[in-house]
Design a protein around this motif. Structure first.
Motif, PDB file in Angstrom:
ATOM      1  N   ARG A 232       0.818  -1.213   0.000  1.00  0.00           N
ATOM      2  CA  ARG A 232       0.000   0.000   0.000  1.00  0.00           C
ATOM      3  C   ARG A 232       0.851   1.261   0.000  1.00  0.00           C
ATOM      4  N   GLN A 236       0.716   4.089  -2.971  1.00  0.00           N
ATOM      5  CA  GLN A 236       0.473   5.505  -2.709  1.00  0.00           C
ATOM      6  C   GLN A 236       1.590   6.371  -3.286  1.00  0.00           C
ATOM      7  N   HIS A 240      -1.279   5.796  -6.807  1.00  0.00           N
ATOM      8  CA  HIS A 240      -2.497   4.985  -6.773  1.00  0.00           C
ATOM      9  C   HIS A 240      -3.173   5.136  -5.414  1.00  0.00           C
ATOM     10  N   ASP A 241      -4.478   5.017  -5.389  1.00  0.00           N
ATOM     11  CA  ASP A 241      -5.229   5.071  -4.136  1.00  0.00           C
ATOM     12  C   ASP A 241      -5.208   3.697  -3.490  1.00  0.00           C
ATOM     13  N   ALA A 244      -8.423   1.783  -3.002  1.00  0.00           N
ATOM     14  CA  ALA A 244      -9.128   1.275  -4.182  1.00  0.00           C
ATOM     15  C   ALA A 244      -8.546  -0.030  -4.698  1.00  0.00           C
TER      16      ALA A 244
END
Length: 367
Positions: A232, A236, A240-241, A244
């Motif tokens: 994650r 980030q 990118h989220d 999501a």
């Protein structure tokens, strides 16, 4: 009969938490009788398992890829194509496609064809391959293990994104305005990356913004906490989220009416599979019953027990990791078909509905 394009939109509606059945279609000597099932019998049993998983309301049916005579699943796309004709709603995925030793063009052709035949139910989980027998079989050097996967994943993603395609790389001939078909029925055929826990794999998957499927054979339930954190964070940093991105856990398990019954049924076959079929430990690895029971405890990775116990364990996985799905490998080590089907029925009819409702309620509270 498989769905048509007319109801593809309906198939895209996903559960709050997806639960699937996974198999390696292994051939293992029965620890009680010494009998060895034929490849044909295992193949036909697998299609029966897929049919019941669909009827029981599970979300996914997954087949692993292995290139040895103690496995039938050397061509997962063919197994999944047979399953497509025996099912109506369940999504069909590899788990995993050993992309490092495959031709991405051929992988795309097979799974896009599967997508057309199944009415838009195909997925790919691409992995580097922890079983490495396919590398010498298809003429690849294990020293190129990481580079092969990076390049071939890049090509597979480019095939999905555009057609015709011009592309150059190290490990296959260049493509010049190549027309690669068929195209998938889905607007975007899902491509996940399978990760066994290597930090670099999680980071590279996060940077690409791809969904990640983690594998947990044995160990603590929290084994992949750092894997997800790195994934994650990398996502980030790459823009990118993380919220999501979809994540999954692939693990071994079994469901029975009672917790003790589940453990008693699973243990001899799982131990036999670990001794005969497990690539990391090879023949001769013996798993004592006490070690197995420890791995079924609330803080360990195996998902084994009564429906309520399995519900609790899956909800714990969701709480710790924020997962979107779990693929449960039931019957590893040649468990008799009767027991496998009973567990599939319980997983679909009694476990999955409760987990979905609870996860949906949790999401509503957060929102």
């Amino acid at each position: 009969m498989s769905p048509t394009a007319d109801n593809t939109a309906e198939l895209k509606q996903r559960s709050p938490f997806e639960i699937g059945f996974m198999t390696f279609v292994e051939i293992t000597e029965d620890p009680h009788t010494g009998a060895l099932p034929s490849p044909q019998r295992r193949a036909r049993e697998t299609i029966e398992q897929a049919r019941l998983a669909d009827q029981a309301g599970l979300d996914l049916f997954a087949v692993g890829e292995h290139h040895r005579t103690d496995f039938v699943g050397s061509a997962p796309a063919m197994v999944l194509a047979a399953a497509a004709e025996a099912t109506e709603n369940i999504r069909l995925t590899s788990s995993v496609t050993v992309l490092s030793s495959e031709d991405p063009v051929r992988v795309w052709e097979q799974f896009a064809t599967l997508d057309q035949f199944s009415g838009g139910r195909a997925e790919i989980i691409a992995g580097r391959g922890s079983y490495t027998e396919s590398f010498p079989l298809f003429g690849y050097d294990l020293q190129d293990y990481a580079d092969l996967f990076r390049e071939k994943l890049d090509l597979l993603l480019k095939i999905r994104a555009q057609n015709p395609l011009t592309w150059n790389g190290r490990f296959r001939p260049a493509l010049e305005n190549a027309d690669i078909g068929p195209r998938a029925l889905q607007d975007e055929l899902p491509i996940w990356v399978g990760v066994g826990g290597t930090p670099a794999s999680a980071v590279s998957t996060g940077r690409l913004g791809l969904p990640m499927a983690m594998a947990l054979l044995l160990g603590p339930l929290t084994f992949h906490e750092q894997t997800l954190e790195m994934y994650r964070a990398a996502a980030q940093q790459a823009g990118h989220d993380p919220a999501a991105l979809r994540t999954s856990i692939n693990l071994h398990g079994y469901v029975a009416r009672t917790s003790q019954g589940a453990r008693d049924t699973m243990y001899p076959y799982f131990a036999q599979g670990m001794m005969e079929n497990n690539h990391q430990r090879g023949r001769g690895f013996r798993m004592p019953r006490a070690a197995f029971d420890a791995q079924t405890s609330p803080n360990a990775g195996l998902v084994v027990g009564s429906p309520q116990e399995v519900i609790d364990k899956l909800l714990t996985y969701h709480e710790i990791y924020g997962l979107d799905r779990a693929l449960v490998q039931i019957g590893f080590g040649g468990m008799p078909q009767k027991h496998v089907l009973e567990a599939i029925e319980l997983l679909g009819a009694e476990v999955a509905p409760v987990v979905r409702r609870e996860v949906a309620a949790r999401k509503e509270k957060v929102a």
